[in-house]
Design a protein around this motif. Sequence first.
Motif, mmCIF file in Angstrom:
data_model
loop_
_atom_site.group_PDB
_atom_site.id
_atom_site.type_symbol
_atom_site.label_atom_id
_atom_site.label_comp_id
_atom_site.label_asym_id
_atom_site.label_seq_id
_atom_site.Cartn_x
_atom_site.Cartn_y
_atom_site.Cartn_z
ATOM 1 N N LEU A 214 39.564 -19.331 79.933
ATOM 2 C CA LEU A 214 40.945 -18.976 81.087
ATOM 3 C C LEU A 214 41.117 -19.555 83.020
ATOM 4 O O LEU A 214 41.629 -19.264 83.551
ATOM 5 C CB LEU A 214 39.992 -17.129 81.693
ATOM 6 N N ALA A 215 40.162 -20.223 82.989
ATOM 7 C CA ALA A 215 39.920 -20.649 83.926
ATOM 8 C C ALA A 215 40.546 -22.589 83.819
ATOM 9 O O ALA A 215 40.257 -22.907 84.846
ATOM 10 C CB ALA A 215 37.864 -21.560 84.939
ATOM 11 N N SER A 216 40.942 -22.683 82.666
ATOM 12 C CA SER A 216 41.556 -24.214 82.237
ATOM 13 C C SER A 216 43.054 -24.181 82.453
ATOM 14 O O SER A 216 43.741 -23.244 82.478
ATOM 15 C CB SER A 216 41.013 -24.042 81.452
ATOM 16 N N PRO A 217 43.686 -25.385 82.778
ATOM 17 C CA PRO A 217 45.087 -25.202 83.123
ATOM 18 C C PRO A 217 45.576 -24.847 81.653
ATOM 19 O O PRO A 217 46.750 -24.110 81.643
ATOM 20 C CB PRO A 217 45.084 -26.497 83.243
ATOM 21 N N GLY A 218 45.015 -24.746 81.163
ATOM 22 C CA GLY A 218 45.551 -24.117 79.571
ATOM 23 C C GLY A 218 45.728 -22.605 79.285
ATOM 24 O O GLY A 218 46.470 -22.246 78.634
ATOM 25 N N ALA A 219 45.792 -22.237 80.383
ATOM 26 C CA ALA A 219 45.222 -20.713 79.839
ATOM 27 C C ALA A 219 46.189 -19.681 81.677
ATOM 28 O O ALA A 219 45.689 -19.017 82.406
ATOM 29 C CB ALA A 219 44.044 -20.207 80.387
ATOM 30 N N ARG A 220 47.153 -20.155 82.589
ATOM 31 C CA ARG A 220 47.488 -20.414 83.826
ATOM 32 C C ARG A 220 48.787 -19.070 83.571
ATOM 33 O O ARG A 220 49.093 -18.198 83.886
ATOM 34 C CB ARG A 220 49.029 -21.360 84.277
ATOM 35 N N HIS A 221 49.571 -19.389 82.059
ATOM 36 C CA HIS A 221 50.102 -17.341 81.815
ATOM 37 C C HIS A 221 48.980 -16.702 81.342
ATOM 38 O O HIS A 221 49.989 -15.811 80.427
ATOM 39 C CB HIS A 221 51.460 -18.634 81.197
ATOM 40 N N ILE A 222 48.612 -16.503 80.934
ATOM 41 C CA ILE A 222 47.501 -15.458 80.628
ATOM 42 C C ILE A 222 46.537 -14.439 81.384
ATOM 43 O O ILE A 222 46.191 -15.266 82.622
ATOM 44 C CB ILE A 222 46.246 -15.946 79.718
ATOM 45 N N THR A 223 47.007 -13.757 82.177
ATOM 46 C CA THR A 223 47.211 -12.687 82.786
ATOM 47 C C THR A 223 46.651 -11.174 82.658
ATOM 48 O O THR A 223 47.819 -10.831 82.018
ATOM 49 C CB THR A 223 47.643 -13.069 84.162
ATOM 50 N N ALA A 224 46.642 -10.285 83.617
ATOM 51 C CA ALA A 224 46.726 -8.795 83.254
ATOM 52 C C ALA A 224 46.264 -8.819 81.404
ATOM 53 O O ALA A 224 46.270 -7.628 81.078
ATOM 54 C CB ALA A 224 47.854 -8.284 83.344
ATOM 55 N N GLN A 225 45.013 -9.705 81.316
ATOM 56 C CA GLN A 225 44.527 -8.600 79.745
ATOM 57 C C GLN A 225 43.179 -8.298 79.938
ATOM 58 O O GLN A 225 42.617 -8.747 80.274
ATOM 59 C CB GLN A 225 44.807 -10.087 78.887
ATOM 60 N N VAL A 226 43.340 -7.706 78.978
ATOM 61 C CA VAL A 226 41.093 -7.255 78.765
ATOM 62 C C VAL A 226 41.493 -8.249 76.764
ATOM 63 O O VAL A 226 42.116 -8.531 75.930
ATOM 64 C CB VAL A 226 41.467 -6.017 77.886
ATOM 65 N N ILE A 227 40.865 -9.285 77.087
ATOM 66 C CA ILE A 227 39.968 -10.605 76.185
ATOM 67 C C ILE A 227 39.183 -9.652 75.574
ATOM 68 O O ILE A 227 37.476 -10.106 75.523
ATOM 69 C CB ILE A 227 40.397 -12.022 76.392
ATOM 70 N N ASN A 228 39.149 -9.337 74.198
ATOM 71 C CA ASN A 228 38.260 -8.815 73.247
ATOM 72 C C ASN A 228 37.147 -10.127 72.662
ATOM 73 O O ASN A 228 37.260 -10.673 72.569
ATOM 74 C CB ASN A 228 38.344 -8.313 71.924
ATOM 75 N N VAL A 229 35.788 -9.793 72.724
ATOM 76 C CA VAL A 229 34.680 -10.520 72.775
ATOM 77 C C VAL A 229 33.710 -9.911 71.151
ATOM 78 O O VAL A 229 32.524 -9.650 72.274
ATOM 79 C CB VAL A 229 33.893 -12.330 73.508
ATOM 80 N N ASN A 230 33.794 -9.248 70.753
ATOM 81 C CA ASN A 230 32.917 -8.616 69.834
ATOM 82 C C ASN A 230 32.906 -8.593 68.078
ATOM 83 O O ASN A 230 32.061 -7.817 67.746
ATOM 84 C CB ASN A 230 33.679 -7.309 70.202
ATOM 85 N N GLY A 231 33.487 -10.053 68.079
ATOM 86 C CA GLY A 231 33.032 -9.984 66.586
ATOM 87 C C GLY A 231 33.708 -9.072 65.220
ATOM 88 O O GLY A 231 33.561 -9.290 64.263
ATOM 89 N N GLY A 232 34.969 -8.801 65.805
ATOM 90 C CA GLY A 232 35.424 -7.499 65.222
ATOM 91 C C GLY A 232 34.794 -5.994 65.085
ATOM 92 O O GLY A 232 35.435 -5.692 64.019
ATOM 93 N N ALA A 233 33.977 -6.129 66.116
ATOM 94 C CA ALA A 233 33.170 -4.641 65.728
ATOM 95 C C ALA A 233 34.418 -3.745 65.976
ATOM 96 O O ALA A 233 34.019 -2.229 65.460
ATOM 97 C CB ALA A 233 32.294 -4.771 66.900
ATOM 98 N N PHE A 234 35.301 -4.228 67.071
ATOM 99 C CA PHE A 234 36.336 -3.186 67.503
ATOM 100 C C PHE A 234 37.830 -3.683 66.819
ATOM 101 O O PHE A 234 37.966 -5.000 68.621
ATOM 102 C CB PHE A 234 35.827 -2.649 68.722
ATOM 103 N N PRO A 235 38.148 -4.109 66.561
ATOM 104 C CA PRO A 235 39.370 -4.732 66.004
ATOM 105 C C PRO A 235 40.613 -4.207 66.941
ATOM 106 O O PRO A 235 41.195 -2.829 67.540
ATOM 107 C CB PRO A 235 40.063 -4.937 64.244
ATOM 108 N N SER A 236 41.802 -5.194 67.537
ATOM 109 C CA SER A 236 42.824 -4.886 67.646
ATOM 110 C C SER A 236 43.816 -4.943 66.792
ATOM 111 O O SER A 236 43.803 -5.463 65.657
ATOM 112 C CB SER A 236 43.721 -5.642 68.912
ATOM 113 N N ARG A 237 45.512 -4.734 67.064
ATOM 114 C CA ARG A 237 46.673 -4.594 66.030
ATOM 115 C C ARG A 237 47.251 -6.038 65.655
ATOM 116 O O ARG A 237 46.917 -6.588 66.387
ATOM 117 C CB ARG A 237 47.712 -4.124 66.031
#
Length: 237
Positions: A214-237
Amino acid sequence: MTRSIVVTGIGRATAARFAAAGEAVTILGRRADVLAETAAQLGATAVVCDVSDPEALTAALPQLPAQVDVLVNNAGGNTDLQRPAAGTLADVAAAWRANLDANLLSAVLTTTLLADRLQAGGTVVGIGSIAADRGSGGGAYGATKAGLATWNIDLAGQLGPRGITANVVSCGYIAETEFFADRLTDERRATLVGQTKTGRAGTPDDVAALIEYLASPGARHITAQVINVNGGAFPSR
């Protein structure tokens, strides 16, 4: 570039990644001994400070970097695990305020303090929790993490015109942290791991790797997001 990171298990892993890349890293926290040891190991700068305390943060400002490229708000945890069960309304109020201070106000105050020092092309990352979506067993912890995610939307709007992103990394069960305060039973751990699709607990470095991206140049258009790191324990659509 300067990275300001509040240090615990995830915070330490994140600081280690940036320090290994040759970045200048500043770590904040209340425990002077832990900070000093971590700073010595990583080559970081340690600042002892309770980031939920406005006066302490203001006093610490001269010790903090004049320019900040990445701010990771990692302070917090379920303060209910360290308190007796609430018996009165006053106890309930105190328990909720403790979680609010630890998990939401700490991020709001730290970010507000350093807002003028954040640099274009930088990022702010808050550490959220799966409890914001699934609840936390009747306590305030999940509610405060949900509040963090909602506040992050406004923060992204405020920082976006300056070329700064803001996101929340929402964690499921992450092993090798102090979150459960040595109260996690083998049975509970097995249940948490069993809820994942990967069949394992997360690690602090799983979270740190996403923060680094998220701190890298490749993530400059990713903002206002909640990004999950849970191994799929709470999946999203």
